[in-house]
Design a protein around this motif. Structure first.
Motif, PDB file in Angstrom:
ATOM      1  N   MET A 195       0.867  -1.234  -0.048  1.00  0.00           N
ATOM      2  CA  MET A 195       0.002  -0.005  -0.052  1.00  0.00           C
ATOM      3  C   MET A 195       0.676   1.168   0.142  1.00  0.00           C
ATOM      4  O   MET A 195       1.981   1.363   0.701  1.00  0.00           O
ATOM      5  CB  MET A 195      -0.999   0.078   1.245  1.00  0.00           C
ATOM      6  N   SER A 196       0.610   2.098  -0.904  1.00  0.00           N
ATOM      7  CA  SER A 196       1.361   3.450  -0.931  1.00  0.00           C
ATOM      8  C   SER A 196       1.092   4.168   0.403  1.00  0.00           C
ATOM      9  O   SER A 196       0.278   4.029   1.116  1.00  0.00           O
ATOM     10  CB  SER A 196       1.013   4.174  -2.081  1.00  0.00           C
ATOM     11  N   LEU A 197       1.978   5.112   0.485  1.00  0.00           N
ATOM     12  CA  LEU A 197       2.158   6.067   1.651  1.00  0.00           C
ATOM     13  C   LEU A 197       0.768   6.800   1.717  1.00  0.00           C
ATOM     14  O   LEU A 197       0.056   7.109   2.754  1.00  0.00           O
ATOM     15  CB  LEU A 197       3.082   6.993   1.808  1.00  0.00           C
ATOM     16  N   GLN A 198       0.215   7.443   0.755  1.00  0.00           N
ATOM     17  CA  GLN A 198      -0.830   8.192   0.538  1.00  0.00           C
ATOM     18  C   GLN A 198      -2.116   7.559   0.802  1.00  0.00           C
ATOM     19  O   GLN A 198      -3.031   7.976   1.490  1.00  0.00           O
ATOM     20  CB  GLN A 198      -0.902   8.920  -0.841  1.00  0.00           C
ATOM     21  N   ALA A 199      -2.005   6.111   0.338  1.00  0.00           N
ATOM     22  CA  ALA A 199      -3.144   5.281   0.657  1.00  0.00           C
ATOM     23  C   ALA A 199      -3.240   5.089   2.075  1.00  0.00           C
ATOM     24  O   ALA A 199      -4.415   5.136   2.570  1.00  0.00           O
ATOM     25  CB  ALA A 199      -3.106   3.933  -0.102  1.00  0.00           C
ATOM     26  N   ARG A 200      -2.452   4.903   2.600  1.00  0.00           N
ATOM     27  CA  ARG A 200      -2.274   4.651   4.086  1.00  0.00           C
ATOM     28  C   ARG A 200      -2.862   5.884   4.827  1.00  0.00           C
ATOM     29  O   ARG A 200      -3.612   5.855   5.768  1.00  0.00           O
ATOM     30  CB  ARG A 200      -1.099   4.122   4.581  1.00  0.00           C
ATOM     31  N   LEU A 201      -2.386   6.949   4.357  1.00  0.00           N
ATOM     32  CA  LEU A 201      -2.791   8.336   5.194  1.00  0.00           C
ATOM     33  C   LEU A 201      -4.344   8.526   4.849  1.00  0.00           C
ATOM     34  O   LEU A 201      -4.958   8.889   5.588  1.00  0.00           O
ATOM     35  CB  LEU A 201      -2.039   9.487   4.492  1.00  0.00           C
ATOM     36  N   ASP A 202      -4.833   8.124   3.719  1.00  0.00           N
ATOM     37  CA  ASP A 202      -6.000   8.293   3.243  1.00  0.00           C
ATOM     38  C   ASP A 202      -7.087   7.236   4.003  1.00  0.00           C
ATOM     39  O   ASP A 202      -8.025   7.929   4.526  1.00  0.00           O
ATOM     40  CB  ASP A 202      -6.429   8.011   1.537  1.00  0.00           C
ATOM     41  N   ALA A 203      -6.684   6.260   4.352  1.00  0.00           N
ATOM     42  CA  ALA A 203      -7.394   5.450   5.275  1.00  0.00           C
ATOM     43  C   ALA A 203      -7.458   5.707   6.779  1.00  0.00           C
ATOM     44  O   ALA A 203      -8.765   5.689   7.078  1.00  0.00           O
ATOM     45  CB  ALA A 203      -6.736   3.963   5.146  1.00  0.00           C
ATOM     46  N   PHE A 204      -6.541   6.247   7.143  1.00  0.00           N
ATOM     47  CA  PHE A 204      -6.515   6.714   8.474  1.00  0.00           C
ATOM     48  C   PHE A 204      -7.457   8.202   8.654  1.00  0.00           C
ATOM     49  O   PHE A 204      -8.166   8.191   9.603  1.00  0.00           O
ATOM     50  CB  PHE A 204      -5.058   7.037   8.974  1.00  0.00           C
ATOM     51  N   LYS A 205      -7.202   8.910   7.542  1.00  0.00           N
ATOM     52  CA  LYS A 205      -8.004  10.067   7.745  1.00  0.00           C
ATOM     53  C   LYS A 205      -9.517   9.813   7.684  1.00  0.00           C
ATOM     54  O   LYS A 205     -10.317  10.477   8.379  1.00  0.00           O
ATOM     55  CB  LYS A 205      -7.628  10.974   6.346  1.00  0.00           C
ATOM     56  N   ALA A 206      -9.759   8.689   6.861  1.00  0.00           N
ATOM     57  CA  ALA A 206     -11.356   8.372   6.677  1.00  0.00           C
ATOM     58  C   ALA A 206     -11.788   7.868   8.201  1.00  0.00           C
ATOM     59  O   ALA A 206     -12.848   8.159   8.492  1.00  0.00           O
ATOM     60  CB  ALA A 206     -11.561   7.452   5.540  1.00  0.00           C
ATOM     61  N   ASP A 207     -10.920   7.004   8.682  1.00  0.00           N
ATOM     62  CA  ASP A 207     -11.486   6.538   9.917  1.00  0.00           C
ATOM     63  C   ASP A 207     -11.224   7.700  11.041  1.00  0.00           C
ATOM     64  O   ASP A 207     -12.262   7.553  12.012  1.00  0.00           O
ATOM     65  CB  ASP A 207     -10.178   5.580  10.246  1.00  0.00           C
ATOM     66  N   PHE A 208     -10.455   8.568  11.035  1.00  0.00           N
ATOM     67  CA  PHE A 208     -10.225   9.622  12.000  1.00  0.00           C
ATOM     68  C   PHE A 208     -11.399  10.381  12.011  1.00  0.00           C
ATOM     69  O   PHE A 208     -12.061  10.964  12.753  1.00  0.00           O
ATOM     70  CB  PHE A 208      -9.022  10.231  11.642  1.00  0.00           C
ATOM     71  N   GLU A 209     -11.673  10.842  10.640  1.00  0.00           N
ATOM     72  CA  GLU A 209     -12.900  11.945  10.388  1.00  0.00           C
ATOM     73  C   GLU A 209     -14.232  11.250  10.752  1.00  0.00           C
ATOM     74  O   GLU A 209     -15.362  11.962  10.724  1.00  0.00           O
ATOM     75  CB  GLU A 209     -12.717  12.529   9.091  1.00  0.00           C
ATOM     76  N   ALA A 210     -14.251   9.974  10.449  1.00  0.00           N
ATOM     77  CA  ALA A 210     -15.398   9.295  10.803  1.00  0.00           C
ATOM     78  C   ALA A 210     -16.028   9.284  12.308  1.00  0.00           C
ATOM     79  O   ALA A 210     -17.157   8.975  12.846  1.00  0.00           O
ATOM     80  CB  ALA A 210     -15.602   7.922  10.225  1.00  0.00           C
ATOM     81  N   GLY A 211     -15.152   9.756  13.028  1.00  0.00           N
ATOM     82  CA  GLY A 211     -15.253   9.776  14.466  1.00  0.00           C
ATOM     83  C   GLY A 211     -15.259   8.306  15.373  1.00  0.00           C
ATOM     84  O   GLY A 211     -15.692   8.155  16.470  1.00  0.00           O
ATOM     85  N   ASN A 212     -14.498   7.534  14.538  1.00  0.00           N
ATOM     86  CA  ASN A 212     -14.581   6.070  15.197  1.00  0.00           C
ATOM     87  C   ASN A 212     -13.733   6.084  16.319  1.00  0.00           C
ATOM     88  O   ASN A 212     -12.544   6.834  16.435  1.00  0.00           O
ATOM     89  CB  ASN A 212     -14.126   5.080  14.208  1.00  0.00           C
ATOM     90  N   PRO A 213     -13.911   5.206  17.322  1.00  0.00           N
ATOM     91  CA  PRO A 213     -12.922   5.067  18.427  1.00  0.00           C
ATOM     92  C   PRO A 213     -11.567   4.737  17.940  1.00  0.00           C
ATOM     93  O   PRO A 213     -11.487   3.959  16.844  1.00  0.00           O
ATOM     94  CB  PRO A 213     -13.481   4.066  19.292  1.00  0.00           C
TER      95      PRO A 213
END
Length: 224
Positions: free
Chosen positions: A1-19
């Motif tokens: 997985m590319s660096l930006q793909a990892r960042l995007d996945a984290f951002k989606a989880d973070f901004e979804a308000g998930n624990p």
């Protein structure tokens, strides 16, 4: 997985308000406003760019040893990553990606350092947690970040949010100013000229480490 793909996945989880993040829409909106304002300010365009001379630096590593850019450049090109701090997950993922690419950089004669305004204990923590074999240098009061044109002050509403999130930058950095560098990555040639520059006021966007390899290969010394 590319660096930006990892960042995007984290951002989606973070901004979804998930624990465990539990971010509210209002908190996310504050972060988005601050990023948009920094983009609109044009600060990134005023930072050091390709063709400029890179400011020299003399900074301490996490163990208190002095590291001089002039000394590093005697041995080959120098990659410099400006890093917000151990509290920033996006920065930590970038450092991990740079560590993975470090053998390729070294095969092309380049050395690698990160620069952060955080204190030495926080840099030691970052090196340990991210399993780094390159140093994070302490940019006391952000002077080197400012010399590269990267330092900016956080807007008041973002400061208030960071306080709520326990991102206590004055303590992390031993600096009361509530300022940070924009994330940036540079490749500096042995003559001090910047050969590659990526400065992004959106801290969730980072270039792939492989982008440096093509530039390094293009600037390899040719045999007579």
């Amino acid at each position: 997985m590319s660096l930006q793909a990892r960042l995007d996945a984290f951002k989606a989880d973070f901004e979804a308000g998930n624990p465990p993040y539990n971010m509210s829409p209002a908190m996310i909106a504050t972060m988005h406003r601050a990023t948009a304002a920094l983009i609109e300010s044009g600060a990134a365009e005023n930072a050091r760019q390709v063709g400029d001379k890179a400011p020299s630096f003399e900074l301490k590593d996490p163990e208190g040893r002095v590291v001089r850019s002039e000394d590093l450049l005697e041995y080959g090109p120098l990659i410099v990553s400006f890093y917000r701090g151990v509290w920033c997950p996006y920065c930590n993922m970038e450092l991990q990606a740079l560590e993975a690419a470090k053998p390729a950089f070294e095969r092309l004669g380049a050395s690698l350092v990160a620069i952060s305004p955080q204190t030495a204990p926080n840099s030691r923590k970052s090196v340990r947690q991210n399993r780094l074999t390159f140093p994070i240098l302490s940019d006391t009061r952000g002077d080197i970040g400012a010399a590269f044109g990267l330092r900016f002050s956080l807007p008041p509403d973002l400061v208030d949010l960071y306080k709520t999130l326990k991102n206590d930058l004055p303590t992390f950095n031993d600096d009361p100013s509530w300022s940070l560098p924009m994330p940036a990555r540079y490749l500096i040639g042995q003559d001090g000229t910047i050969l590659y520059a990526d400065v992004n006021p959106d801290y969730t966007r980072r270039p792939e480490p492989e982008a440096l390899i093509a530039v390094l290969e293009a600037h390899q010394p040719t045999s007579a």
